[in-house]
Design an enzyme around this catalytic site. Structure first.
Site, PDB file in Angstrom:
ATOM      1  N   ASP A   1     -55.474 -82.723 -88.109  1.00 16.07           N
ATOM      2  CA  ASP A   1     -54.210 -83.783 -88.937  1.00 16.07           C
ATOM      3  C   ASP A   1     -53.414 -82.559 -89.758  1.00 16.07           C
ATOM      4  OD1 ASP A   1     -52.801 -85.505 -90.341  1.00 16.07           O
ATOM      5  OD2 ASP A   1     -54.441 -86.627 -91.455  1.00 16.07           O
TER       6      ASP A   1
ATOM      7  N   VAL B   1     -49.463 -81.275 -93.500  1.00 14.20           N
ATOM      8  CA  VAL B   1     -49.783 -82.409 -94.408  1.00 14.20           C
ATOM      9  C   VAL B   1     -50.937 -83.270 -93.587  1.00 14.20           C
ATOM     10  CG1 VAL B   1     -47.835 -83.886 -93.524  1.00 14.20           C
ATOM     11  CG2 VAL B   1     -48.835 -84.232 -95.989  1.00 14.20           C
TER      12      VAL B   1
ATOM     13  N   ASP C   1     -49.806 -79.790 -89.343  1.00 16.19           N
ATOM     14  CA  ASP C   1     -48.483 -79.648 -89.324  1.00 16.19           C
ATOM     15  C   ASP C   1     -48.023 -79.543 -90.894  1.00 16.19           C
ATOM     16  OD1 ASP C   1     -49.472 -82.198 -90.438  1.00 16.19           O
ATOM     17  OD2 ASP C   1     -48.189 -83.568 -89.062  1.00 16.19           O
TER      18      ASP C   1
ATOM     19  N   SER D   1     -42.623 -98.394 -70.208  1.00 20.03           N
ATOM     20  CA  SER D   1     -43.858 -98.622 -69.220  1.00 20.03           C
ATOM     21  C   SER D   1     -43.354 -98.576 -67.906  1.00 20.03           C
ATOM     22  CB  SER D   1     -44.639 -99.529 -70.051  1.00 20.03           C
ATOM     23  OG  SER D   1     -46.011 -99.490 -69.415  1.00 20.03           O
TER      24      SER D   1
ATOM     25  N   ASP E   1     -51.551 -86.716 -93.030  1.00 21.16           N
ATOM     26  CA  ASP E   1     -50.815 -87.838 -93.345  1.00 21.16           C
ATOM     27  C   ASP E   1     -51.372 -89.026 -92.035  1.00 21.16           C
ATOM     28  OD1 ASP E   1     -49.962 -86.953 -90.963  1.00 21.16           O
ATOM     29  OD2 ASP E   1     -47.710 -86.798 -91.371  1.00 21.16           O
TER      30      ASP E   1
ATOM     31  N   HIS F   1     -49.252 -96.677 -77.072  1.00 16.00           N
ATOM     32  CA  HIS F   1     -48.548 -97.614 -75.957  1.00 16.00           C
ATOM     33  C   HIS F   1     -48.219 -98.803 -76.654  1.00 16.00           C
ATOM     34  CE1 HIS F   1     -47.098 -97.670 -71.926  1.00 16.00           C
ATOM     35  NE2 HIS F   1     -47.386 -99.016 -72.047  1.00 16.00           N
TER      36      HIS F   1
ATOM     37  N   ASP G   1     -50.485 -91.614 -76.337  1.00 11.42           N
ATOM     38  CA  ASP G   1     -50.237 -92.841 -75.332  1.00 11.42           C
ATOM     39  C   ASP G   1     -51.819 -92.580 -74.807  1.00 11.42           C
ATOM     40  OD1 ASP G   1     -49.729 -94.686 -73.505  1.00 11.42           O
ATOM     41  OD2 ASP G   1     -47.781 -94.366 -73.534  1.00 11.42           O
TER      42      ASP G   1
END
Length: 567
Positions: A284, A289, A287, A216, A291, A497, A459
């Site tokens: 979700d 799956v 990709d 940061s 998860d 973050h 983030d």
């Protein structure tokens, strides 16, 4: 060298050490440090314990610090035994010091330094967080690292408070010019030089390798030392870096304008949560799956309009009061989210010709309901707070008041970001002092310096797309082969973050040291999730722009069931 000659050298060094001890006793707490070569000769044969305590009260002369100071006072120096309560790092000398500001009205820079008895010949400077007004002790483990504290590994560790006390959003030190310069970059060099002199004094030689690590604000500091003080460092870990410090603060002001300056612009937490859940429903599984992690961010981006339309209020209800906070998104509320998604574009340049702050992945799995997210209160407080009025707006508001206008009563809602008038000069100057967007890294590259950056794709404080934009700017300047020779960028799906649905733990310091020392460049790493609900699952840590995709078989909690693929 013959045995007799070697014995003669040893006796000469012992005599030099005895003379140094006599001088130390005579000069007491006002001792001025000898040049490094003389220190190496006089201290080489002395054990650490014999050198530690006498340092207390000593003064380091200003000439040993490359930037202006009034010298360094050693406030304390104590041997910490391996058996001390809570100490898991072995025996070490703990030194605290104060670097005296040029102006007596400016706060000193306070630092801590830890010198292990079993030194591995390396030193590690640690960056701070937020407004960096707390001394970084250097005693704990590395962020994202499951292994022992660097001190326990034999590293000399050190950190500082950047030249002021206090880490809140109300950064009153912005009214003090020298303190702002210290926070922006000068504290890094001043602390480095002071500590380097102490290391040479105690160990009789400089570190073989000097590293820096932070996240940061500390990530910005990592890029700052590469850009400003390239000769001082061999390797840097700079995570979630606040590279465009002024940009993120001004975007916070723009977000506040949308939330509180436009009727109906406030988006309540319940509705923000609904937006987040809708993104999971849509993205979700991209990709391979389900998860709880949106890994294919680029693929998800193609569904943005569909997500917005599915949550948009009917036309006849778009401006009417809602029965439930989470019923649907009105047009002003959508506009607020798009401010955060699209970022900020300015009609004038800041330092390094920066005229925009790249937006966030609002509709790609970023949860905006936490304490570092958006506002929880529909009314702007006279002095905004993180929870009530949102992290980004609160920080932007205080930046305008204390750093730009230097008027604590200034109302940031009235600030015209596109036409700042006479404040434009101050905006530019501060962006140059507190910022790390310079892409001229030729000196660092030439000396073989290495850089690792890790950041969450979700983030909510530092835009992951701003970090990617800087990486892409380096490639545009040097080409991908050159950038690959010194930099690794890892973007982590689901990580925010310091929180998120996936919080990575990975030994970046060993990866950096192995790269610097042995030339073994890190590629795909394995990260262990330390988020409480899913603690222990693993995922590949893929080099940008790749992300982890499920192979279609195998345990979904094991990294071996995933492969890194291009978007």
């Amino acid at each position: 060298m013959t045995t007799r000659a070697a014995r003669g050298v040893t006796l000469a060094r012992r005599a030099a050490w005895r003379r140094a001890r006599v001088s130390l006793a005579l000069l007491g707490p006002t001792l001025l440090f000898a040049p490094p070569a003389a220190m190496a000769l006089s201290m080489e044969a002395a054990p650490l314990a014999a050198q530690c305590a006498p340092l207390a009260g000593a003064m380091l002369p200003a000439r040993l610090i490359a930037l202006p100071t009034r010298g360094v006072h050693i406030d304390s120096a104590t041997m910490i035994p391996a058996t001390a309560s809570g100490n898991q790092s072995g025996e070490f000398c703990r030194i605290t010091g104060s670097i005296k500001a040029v102006e007596t009205s400016t706060p000193d820079i306070h630092f801590d330094l830890n010198l292990p008895v079993r030194w591995n010949g390396r030193a590690l400077q640690l960056g701070g967080g937020g407004y960096d007004g707390v001394v970084v002790s250097g005693l704990g483990v590395m962020p994202f690292s499951p292994v022992h504290a660097p001190l326990a590994e034999g590293y000399a560790t050190f950190g500082d408070d950047s030249g002021h006390t206090g880490n809140s959003a109300f950064a009153e030190f912005g009214l003090v010019n020298e303190a702002v310069i210290n926070f922006g970059y000068a504290h890094l060099k001043k602390t480095h030089d002071a500590v380097l002199a102490l290391i040479e004094r105690v160990y009789g030689r400089p570190p073989e390798k000097m590293y820096f690590a932070g996240g940061s604000t500390g990530g910005r500091e990592g890029y700052t030392v590469i850009q400003r003080f390239a000769d001082d460092y061999d390797g840097v870990i700079a995570n979630s870096p606040a590279l465009n410090f002024s940009g993120v603060r001004l975007l916070g002001v723009a977000l506040g304008h949308a939330e509180y300056g436009v009727p109906g612009g406030y988006v309540p937490p319940a509705l923000l949560e609904r937006v987040y859940q809708r993104t999971l429903e849509m993205c979700d599984k991209l990709d391979g799956v389900a998860d709880g992690i949106v890994s294919d961010v680029e693929g998800c981006r193609r569904h943005e309009q569909e997500i917005i339309d599915s949550l948009r209020c009917p036309a006849d209800a778009a401006t009417a009061p809602l029965a439930n906070d989470d019923a649907c998104l009105t047009e002003p509320q959508i506009a607020t989210l798009l401010v955060l998604r699209d970022g900020l574009a300015l009609p004038y340049p800041l330092a390094w010709n920066a005229n925009r702050y790249t937006g966030y992945n609002v509709l790609e799995g970023t949860r905006l309901t936490g304490v570092l997210g958006l506002a929880h209160d529909p009314v702007r407080l006279p002095s905004p707070t993180f929870r009530a009025n949102g992290y980004l707006f609160t920080q932007g508001d205080s930046y305008l008041r204390y750093f730009i206008t230097q008027d604590a009563t200034f109302n940031s809602i009235n600030f015209d970001l596109l036409h700042p008038g006479h404040y434009q000069r101050q905006l530019f100057a501060l962006s140059q002092t507190i910022g790390a967007l310079d892409t001229n890294l030729a000196r660092y590259i030439a000396r073989g310096g290495k850089l690792i950056t890790l950041q969450g794709l979700a983030d909510e404080v530092i835009s992951p797309n701003q970090t990617i934009a800087y990486h892409d700017a380096l490639i545009a300047r040097y080409g991908s082969d050159k950038v690959d020779s010194f930099m690794r960028l890892y973007m982590v799906p689901g990580y925010q973050h310091g929180n998120g649905v996936f919080i990575p733990s990975v030994d970046l310091l060993s990866a950096l040291d192995n790269w610097v020392t042995h030339g073994v460049s890190p590629e795909t790493l394995t990260a262990t999730d330390i988020a409480a609900p899913t603690n222990g699952r693993t995922r590949p840590l893929c080099r940008y722009p790749m992300f982890p995709r499920y192979l279609g078989k195998g345990n979904v909690n094991h990294a071996s069931s995933f492969t890194c693929v291009e978007p």
